[in-house]
Design an enzyme around this catalytic site. Structure first.
Site, mmCIF file in Angstrom:
data_model
loop_
_atom_site.group_PDB
_atom_site.id
_atom_site.type_symbol
_atom_site.label_atom_id
_atom_site.label_comp_id
_atom_site.label_asym_id
_atom_site.label_seq_id
_atom_site.Cartn_x
_atom_site.Cartn_y
_atom_site.Cartn_z
ATOM 1 N N GLU A 37 -34.139 64.582 -117.206
ATOM 2 C CA GLU A 37 -33.345 63.828 -117.844
ATOM 3 C C GLU A 37 -32.071 64.576 -118.375
ATOM 4 O OE1 GLU A 37 -34.514 61.243 -121.947
ATOM 5 O OE2 GLU A 37 -35.932 61.976 -120.734
ATOM 6 N N ARG A 263 -48.318 71.292 -117.692
ATOM 7 C CA ARG A 263 -46.930 71.968 -117.860
ATOM 8 C C ARG A 263 -47.188 73.439 -118.373
ATOM 9 N NH1 ARG A 263 -43.299 69.644 -121.660
ATOM 10 N NH2 ARG A 263 -43.464 67.916 -120.738
ATOM 11 N N LYS A 273 -37.822 69.922 -125.232
ATOM 12 C CA LYS A 273 -36.353 69.826 -125.191
ATOM 13 C C LYS A 273 -35.949 69.307 -126.710
ATOM 14 C CE LYS A 273 -35.151 67.928 -121.314
ATOM 15 N NZ LYS A 273 -34.818 67.030 -120.639
HETATM 16 P P1 ATP Z 1 -39.498 67.179 -122.905
HETATM 17 O O1 ATP Z 1 -40.878 66.806 -122.785
HETATM 18 O O2 ATP Z 1 -39.268 68.694 -123.412
HETATM 19 O O3 ATP Z 1 -38.520 66.210 -123.395
HETATM 20 P P2 ATP Z 1 -39.230 66.332 -120.247
HETATM 21 O O4 ATP Z 1 -40.672 66.600 -119.547
HETATM 22 O O5 ATP Z 1 -39.014 65.005 -120.912
HETATM 23 O O6 ATP Z 1 -39.133 67.441 -121.400
HETATM 24 P P3 ATP Z 1 -37.364 66.219 -118.114
HETATM 25 O O7 ATP Z 1 -35.982 66.404 -118.070
HETATM 26 O O8 ATP Z 1 -37.884 64.867 -117.853
HETATM 27 O O9 ATP Z 1 -38.034 66.813 -119.508
HETATM 28 O O10 ATP Z 1 -38.293 67.063 -117.009
HETATM 29 C C1 ATP Z 1 -37.945 67.025 -115.542
HETATM 30 C C2 ATP Z 1 -39.016 67.495 -114.894
HETATM 31 O O11 ATP Z 1 -39.512 68.713 -115.374
HETATM 32 C C3 ATP Z 1 -40.316 66.514 -115.155
HETATM 33 O O12 ATP Z 1 -41.047 66.156 -113.715
HETATM 34 C C4 ATP Z 1 -41.279 67.256 -115.945
HETATM 35 O O13 ATP Z 1 -42.688 66.771 -115.756
HETATM 36 C C5 ATP Z 1 -40.834 68.688 -115.707
HETATM 37 N N1 ATP Z 1 -41.357 69.473 -116.731
HETATM 38 C C6 ATP Z 1 -40.755 69.548 -118.182
HETATM 39 N N2 ATP Z 1 -41.361 70.437 -118.941
HETATM 40 C C7 ATP Z 1 -42.175 71.124 -118.248
HETATM 41 C C8 ATP Z 1 -43.118 72.170 -118.546
HETATM 42 N N3 ATP Z 1 -43.003 72.768 -119.740
HETATM 43 N N4 ATP Z 1 -43.813 72.636 -117.524
HETATM 44 C C9 ATP Z 1 -43.839 72.272 -116.195
HETATM 45 N N5 ATP Z 1 -42.917 71.089 -115.870
HETATM 46 C C10 ATP Z 1 -42.165 70.389 -116.841
HETATM 47 MG MG MG Z 2 -39.019 63.228 -119.398
#
Ligand code: ATP
Ligand code: MG
Length: 557
Positions: A37, A263, A273
């Site tokens: 995102e 994660r 984030k």
């Molecule tokens: P946040 O929860 O911090 O907002 P997010 O998961 O919403 O992070 P995205 O930009 O949607 O952030 O993430 C892109 C991809 O990275 C998704 O497939 C997500 O599952 C993966 N991802 C995000 N954070 C992690 C993490 N800590 N470990 C492994 N994969 C992750």
């Molecule tokens: Mg997300």
């Protein structure tokens, strides 16, 4: 150059599923995607997901798409789009074709929403948000049907058209999938799939005032792109039901499957984030690329190599188990890389002067120093030596016991790559701090032990004062004082106030003008350093990437 990474192919449960799918002819080509995102910079957790998705595509000769999941226009920004592309490339991966956007599919998504309405599987709900929330029920209580649930198809078609035409205000109504208000999975209780949002979008401009929700968008985008294995983190486990429901109920000729993995959590930092945005916006750090940030941009500025980050992702593996990884795991990866590949050099971070009184005045000489103790192919370099040199303040004591293997008054020490010197007297400032040590050198000790068999055990580093380059050194410590800051009531209370220490000292002349291939040096005895973007010709600035040894083991005791 030695490789930073081990070259074995990882094995994990997702790769086992793929192996089986290939063996059983379920698929003959593998397609994955990385769907960030664009509402922040990527962090080391994203790197795990990138290495998994792009790594699978590489190893199975498949493809991996980069798809911006941009259904939330208010929080998104083109700066983030660009930083994400840069970070993925820096990590060494290339996406298939052009970067994609969920917003590319807004027309199709809107069509599929209409298809659900036409099939009696979606309805426009005018219940206030508060009411909708109350009627959803709880984990132990089923939800209640909305009074709009049985609106006839034609009315729903008309109302959704009006929604789309901008005739309703935000929050006034939404489109919901008609699934099951008593499902044990909350996400199946008639989830909202479209909402009204009068917002400008960075890709589609002002074309839309209704935007699809994540759960509706993601599975359809996967299907449109022909993704075979859609990999996401565990919190989407329940949402898999909705993912499958949408795909089953629309006319699309592809059945991607979602698999979840745990994660990455990393000690002494935060990987959410929302929290990273807060650190940046409240100026707890200098920006997204502050070298203390767990972002890819921060790690890069700190001096991490892409190979070290990929190796870290390999070492932590991919499972379904919750985990909290120690910072020392990450640091071991960069240390292994730089120990093998970073040339050695000398820098004095906290200087005092050493005057060699029996060295001829107005004279100097060129000495030769190996660039790597175990790798002759890295060659040698010229370093100048003269009557006055800088040494580290902590490498001198007026008196000390035998354990102190550095310079002590009336005792000898070896200057690295140079001579043996003996300290004779000191000069102090008003506060009693030693500013200058006067010594004599033994001219017959260059590259050899003293002729009379005297044993000199200690070795210290130094820089020639006559030619040295003034430099700033930034030493970093963990950003938080507790292993799991996210568990604190206010995580910003756990910020370590001493996470950055700035020192002013000296480095070998011309060093900063020749950045080595690996991007960093080992400054003998003080750690691995890289040049920071804040550098100028007059004042190079060095970030300490990591110390020479693991210091995390004793922290926290
Ligand atoms: P946040 O929860 O911090 O907002 P997010 O998961 O919403 O992070 P995205 O930009 O949607 O952030 O993430 C892109 C991809 O990275 C998704 O497939 C997500 O599952 C993966 N991802 C995000 N954070 C992690 C993490 N800590 N470990 C492994 N994969 C992750
Ligand atoms: Mg997300």
């Amino acid at each position: 150059m030695r490789m930073a990474e081990t070259d074995h192919r990882p094995t994990n449960f997702i790769r086992q599923i793929i192996d089986k799918d290939l063996a059983n002819g379920v698929h003959d080509a593998i397609k994955t995607r990385f769907p960030p995102e664009p509402n922040g910079f990527l962090h080391i957790g994203h790197a795990k997901s990138i290495c998994l998705n792009f790594g699978i595509a590489q190893d199975y000769a498949g493809t991996c798409n980069l798809r911006f999941d941009d259904t939330n226009p208010a929080k998104e920004d083109i700066t983030f789009v660009n930083s994400i592309k840069e970070d993925v490339k820096w990590l060494g991966f290339s996406w298939s074709g052009e970067a994609r956007y969920s917003s590319n599919y807004f027309d199709q998504l809107h069509g599929f929403a209409n298809e659900l309405i036409d099939k009696g599987l979606a309805y426009v709900d005018f219940s206030p948000q508060e009411t909708m929330r109350e009627m959803r029920g709880t984990l132990t209580e089923p939800g209640k049907n909305s009074p709009y649930r049985d609106t006839d198809i034609e009315t729903n078609q008309r109302e959704f058209a009006k929604m789309t035409a901008g005739e309703y205000k935000e929050g006034e109504c939404s489109l919901r999938a008609k699934i099951d208000m008593s499902s044990p999975f909350m996400c199946m209780r008639d989830p909202v799939i479209y909402r009204v949002k009068h917002a400008h979008h960075h890709q589609t401009g002002d074309k839309w005032c209704v935007y699809p929700m994540y759960d509706f968008t993601h599975c359809i985008s996967d299907a449109i792109e022909g993704i075979t294995h859609s990999l996401c983190t565990l919190e989407f486990q329940d949402n898999r039901r909705l993912y499958d429901w949408v795909i089953e109920n629309i006319s699309i000729d592809c059945t991607p499957r979602q698999y979840e993995f745990s994660r990455l959590n990393l000690e002494y930092t935060v990987l959410s984030k929302r929290r990273l945005i807060q650190l940046v916006e409240e100026h707890h750090v200098s920006g997204w690329d502050d070298p203390r940030m767990p972002t890819v941009a921060g790690l890069r500025r700190r001096g991490y190599t892409p190979g070290a980050v990929r190796e870290f992702c390999k070492r932590i593996g991919v499972t379904k188990m919750d985990n909290m990884v120690e910072m020392s795991m990450l640091e071991a990866c960069i240390r292994d890389d730089l120990n093998a590949n970073a040339p050695r050099a000398m820098a004095v971070l906290d200087p005092i002067k050493l005057v060699i009184e029996n060295y001829p005045e107005d004279s100097s000489e060129i000495l030769h120093a190996p660039n790597h103790p175990n790798d002759e192919s890295m060659g040698t370099r010229d370093i100048s030596f003269g009557r006055e040199i800088w040494i580290e303040a902590e490498d001198f004591r007026e008196s000390a016991n035998k354990k102190f293997k550095r310079l002590v008054l009336d005792k000898e020490v070896r200057l690295r790559n140079a001579y043996v010197v003996k300290a004779n007297r000191v000069e102090k400032d008003e506060d009693g701090k030693v500013t200058t040590v006067y010594c004599t050198y033994d001219a017959d000790t260059l590259g050899k032990d003293p002729a009379d068999g005297r044993k000199v055990k200690g070795v210290i580093h130094w820089v020639d004062a006559g030619t040295a380059q003034k430099a700033e050194f930034r030493l970093y410590d963990r950003l938080f004082n507790v292993p799991n800051p996210a568990a604190e009531e206010d995580f910003t209370d756990a910020i370590n106030p001493d996470s950055l220490k700035v020192l002013s000292g000296w480095v070998e002349a011309n060093l900063a003008k020749q950045v080595p291939e690996v991007g960093a040096w080992q400054f003998e005895r003080t750690g691995y350093f890289c040049l920071d973007a804040d550098s100028s010709d007059d004042l190079p600035v060095f970030n300490r990437t990591v110390g020479l040894r693991d210091t995390w083991a004793k922290i926290g005791d």
